[in-house]
Design a protein around this motif. Structure first.
Motif, PDB file in Angstrom:
ATOM      1  N   ASP A 227     -11.569  46.429 -11.353  1.00  0.00           N
ATOM      2  CA  ASP A 227     -12.949  46.545 -11.536  1.00  0.00           C
ATOM      3  C   ASP A 227     -13.434  47.682 -10.613  1.00  0.00           C
ATOM      4  O   ASP A 227     -13.647  47.195  -9.324  1.00  0.00           O
ATOM      5  CB  ASP A 227     -13.809  45.110 -11.519  1.00  0.00           C
TER       6      ASP A 227
ATOM      7  N   ARG B 163     -16.154  49.046 -10.169  1.00  0.00           N
ATOM      8  CA  ARG B 163     -17.339  48.693  -9.513  1.00  0.00           C
ATOM      9  C   ARG B 163     -17.381  48.314  -8.029  1.00  0.00           C
ATOM     10  O   ARG B 163     -18.278  48.502  -7.396  1.00  0.00           O
ATOM     11  CB  ARG B 163     -18.310  47.840 -10.437  1.00  0.00           C
TER      12      ARG B 163
ATOM     13  N   CYS C 236     -16.499  52.813 -14.486  1.00  0.00           N
ATOM     14  CA  CYS C 236     -17.404  51.712 -14.260  1.00  0.00           C
ATOM     15  C   CYS C 236     -18.102  51.443 -15.582  1.00  0.00           C
ATOM     16  O   CYS C 236     -18.541  50.405 -15.878  1.00  0.00           O
ATOM     17  CB  CYS C 236     -18.120  51.975 -13.190  1.00  0.00           C
TER      18      CYS C 236
END
Length: 255
Positions: free
Chosen positions: A108, A110, A134
């Motif tokens: 991920d 992010r 993202c």
């Protein structure tokens, strides 16, 4: 920690992280023995185990080995704060992607984008690409390619900034494990005793299985492990990895 690949120098948790390492590095013999017993679990052998490690830390204190790939982006800070001897592992992008695909480990991005200072400084050249992932993550192959670029872009910067560190290619260790580990032991000022050499041979022997059955550490056929990506990746996936990582990979690998 709140994020993967935490960048400690710009973190709100910086003081907490520093205090935690200070406790670890300055542990008394009593606390070291207590930690060992706690990890082992309380049983009838606990008093003997405690006494053994308590005396060992008094007579011949053990050095700490901190193995933490997720600390890569903070390795420079750790070195400057605590004077660590740093060994940094490099791995070719095809093998890296093959390992992530086999384990099914998605990433991920992010976790990186949320670290604004990290993305505006250390990883600034990749800001737009990480932001795009993202919004719309690629498949695990595209993720592996971008993650490899981010990590090895960081390693390339470390090679320029910290020439005293030891940078080791996974492929060199796998090709000649005993020679590779001798270099590591020399760097650390450690004697590589006969029993240690025998253990290295046993854990990297060609008699061991090529593929690991779990993600836990286990003996492997080290030389054969260099080629497992060929079975894990399709030709299309391998081509994609090369296309996305080639410019940076050529700074580490001639071929």
């Amino acid at each position: 920690l709140e994020r993967w690949f935490y960048y400690a120098p710009a973190s709100a948790q910086k003081e907490t992280i520093q205090a935690s390492f200070n406790r670890l590095l300055n542990s008394s013999p009593f606390h070291v023995a207590l930690q060992v017993c706690t990890r082992a679990g309380i049983d009838v052998k606990t008093p003997l185990r405690f006494g053994k490690y308590f005396l060992q830390q008094i007579v011949s204190p053990q050095r700490l080995l901190i193995k933490d790939p997720i600390a890569l982006l903070s390795a420079g800070w750790l070195y400057e704060q605590f004077g660590f001897q740093v060994i940094c592992m490099i791995r070719n992008p095809l093998a890296f992607a093959g390992s992530l695909k086999k384990a099914g480990w998605q990433f991920d991005f992010r976790d990186l984008m949320a670290q604004e200072m990290l993305m505006r400084t250390k990883l600034a050249p990749y800001y737009d690409e990480v932001a795009a992932f993202c919004r719309k993550p690629g498949d695990i192959i595209d993720q592996a390619a971008l993650l490899w670029n981010l990590l090895h872009f960081t390693i390339l910067d470390y090679q320029k900034t910290y020439p005293s560190w030891l940078f080791v290619k996974y492929e060199s260790l796998a090709s000649d494990s005993l020679l590779g580990f001798r270099k590591i032991f020399d760097y650390l000022g450690l004697a590589i005793a006969d029993n240690i050499q025998e253990r290295i041979k046993a854990f990297t022997s060609e008699e061991n299985p090529v593929e690991a059955q779990t993600t836990h550490y286990q003996p492997r056929n080290a030389r054969a492990s260099l080629h497992t990506w060929r079975e894990r990746l399709t030709s299309e996936e391998a081509g994609r990895i090369i296309a996305q990582t080639g410019d940076l990979a050529r700074k580490f690998y001639d071929d």
